[in-house]
Scaffold this motif. Structure first.
Motif, PDB file in Angstrom:
ATOM      1  N   UNK A 289       0.822  -1.215   0.000  1.00  0.00           N
ATOM      2  CA  UNK A 289       0.000   0.000   0.000  1.00  0.00           C
ATOM      3  C   UNK A 289       0.852   1.260   0.000  1.00  0.00           C
ATOM      4  N   UNK A 290       2.123   1.133   0.338  1.00  0.00           N
ATOM      5  CA  UNK A 290       3.080   2.234   0.328  1.00  0.00           C
ATOM      6  C   UNK A 290       4.447   1.634   0.027  1.00  0.00           C
ATOM      7  N   UNK A 291       5.450   2.480  -0.145  1.00  0.00           N
ATOM      8  CA  UNK A 291       6.786   1.974  -0.462  1.00  0.00           C
ATOM      9  C   UNK A 291       7.339   1.173   0.715  1.00  0.00           C
ATOM     10  N   UNK A 292       7.741  -0.054   0.438  1.00  0.00           N
ATOM     11  CA  UNK A 292       8.343  -0.927   1.445  1.00  0.00           C
ATOM     12  C   UNK A 292       9.852  -0.723   1.444  1.00  0.00           C
ATOM     13  N   UNK A 293      10.460  -1.001   2.585  1.00  0.00           N
ATOM     14  CA  UNK A 293      11.919  -0.970   2.663  1.00  0.00           C
ATOM     15  C   UNK A 293      12.487  -2.352   2.942  1.00  0.00           C
ATOM     16  N   UNK A 294      11.624  -3.284   3.294  1.00  0.00           N
ATOM     17  CA  UNK A 294      12.063  -4.650   3.548  1.00  0.00           C
ATOM     18  C   UNK A 294      10.902  -5.622   3.360  1.00  0.00           C
ATOM     19  N   UNK A 295      11.243  -6.872   3.197  1.00  0.00           N
ATOM     20  CA  UNK A 295      10.257  -7.939   3.106  1.00  0.00           C
ATOM     21  C   UNK A 295      10.795  -9.154   3.828  1.00  0.00           C
ATOM     22  N   UNK A 296       9.928  -9.863   4.523  1.00  0.00           N
ATOM     23  CA  UNK A 296      10.373 -11.012   5.305  1.00  0.00           C
ATOM     24  C   UNK A 296       9.251 -12.029   5.447  1.00  0.00           C
ATOM     25  N   UNK A 297       9.628 -13.246   5.778  1.00  0.00           N
ATOM     26  CA  UNK A 297       8.667 -14.296   6.101  1.00  0.00           C
ATOM     27  C   UNK A 297       8.487 -14.293   7.614  1.00  0.00           C
ATOM     28  N   UNK A 298       7.258 -14.142   8.066  1.00  0.00           N
ATOM     29  CA  UNK A 298       7.018 -14.083   9.512  1.00  0.00           C
ATOM     30  C   UNK A 298       6.711 -15.431  10.126  1.00  0.00           C
ATOM     31  N   UNK A 299       6.137 -16.344   9.337  1.00  0.00           N
ATOM     32  CA  UNK A 299       5.866 -17.689   9.864  1.00  0.00           C
ATOM     33  C   UNK A 299       5.491 -18.630   8.724  1.00  0.00           C
ATOM     34  N   UNK A 300       5.693 -19.907   8.979  1.00  0.00           N
ATOM     35  CA  UNK A 300       5.277 -20.964   8.060  1.00  0.00           C
ATOM     36  C   UNK A 300       4.671 -22.088   8.890  1.00  0.00           C
ATOM     37  N   UNK A 301       3.526 -22.579   8.458  1.00  0.00           N
ATOM     38  CA  UNK A 301       2.847 -23.665   9.157  1.00  0.00           C
ATOM     39  C   UNK A 301       2.395 -24.705   8.145  1.00  0.00           C
ATOM     40  N   UNK A 302       2.226 -25.926   8.614  1.00  0.00           N
ATOM     41  CA  UNK A 302       1.695 -26.959   7.729  1.00  0.00           C
ATOM     42  C   UNK A 302       0.220 -26.703   7.502  1.00  0.00           C
ATOM     43  N   UNK A 303      -0.219 -26.971   6.286  1.00  0.00           N
ATOM     44  CA  UNK A 303      -1.611 -26.693   5.925  1.00  0.00           C
ATOM     45  C   UNK A 303      -2.499 -27.871   6.222  1.00  0.00           C
TER      46      UNK A 303
END
Length: 123
Positions: free
Chosen positions: A109-123
């Motif tokens: 929605x606005x300019x990002x300065x970073x991107x990261x994965x916050x969590x991963x779970x089994x589906x």
């Protein structure tokens, strides 16, 4: 005289044996706890990110998972104040590979300065 000197050494040797066996048993329990806490779990690591423009950030990450397991990861783009400006749930389909690399482009929605994965779970 040799019989008298052998008696004090026997209890000392017994305690050494008991101590070593006790340490080995505690080590075995610690290894078992460590393995049971990590085997079959999903882990992830963000490997890179690139801000494409004011509305997109590209995030690459690696997933370690059990084979034939579908995983859903939450990927977040953040602005300079660490506020979330983009969020996406990414489904990694089940497959025979235990380690999978993936790249996802997140709309922001606005300019990002970073991107990261916050969590991963089994589906």
């Amino acid at each position: 005289m040799s019989a008298a000197s052998a008696s004090p050494a026997a209890p000392t040797r017994t305690w050494w044996i008991v101590g070593v066996l006790g340490c080995l048993a505690m080590l075995a329990v610690a290894v078992w706890f460590g393995l049971s806490a990590t085997l079959g779990r999903v882990s992830w690591q963000t490997t890179s990110y690139a801000v494409r423009d004011d509305a997109h950030v590209e995030v690459s990450f690696r997933i370690d998972r059990p084979a034939d397991t579908e995983v859903t990861c939450t990927v977040k783009a953040m602005d300079v104040r660490f506020g979330a400006v983009g969020l996406a749930d990414v489904v990694i389909p089940a497959g025979p590979q235990r380690q999978v690399t993936h790249t996802e482009v997140i709309r922001t929605t606005a300019r990002a300065v970073t991107g990261t994965v916050t969590r991963c779970v089994t589906s």
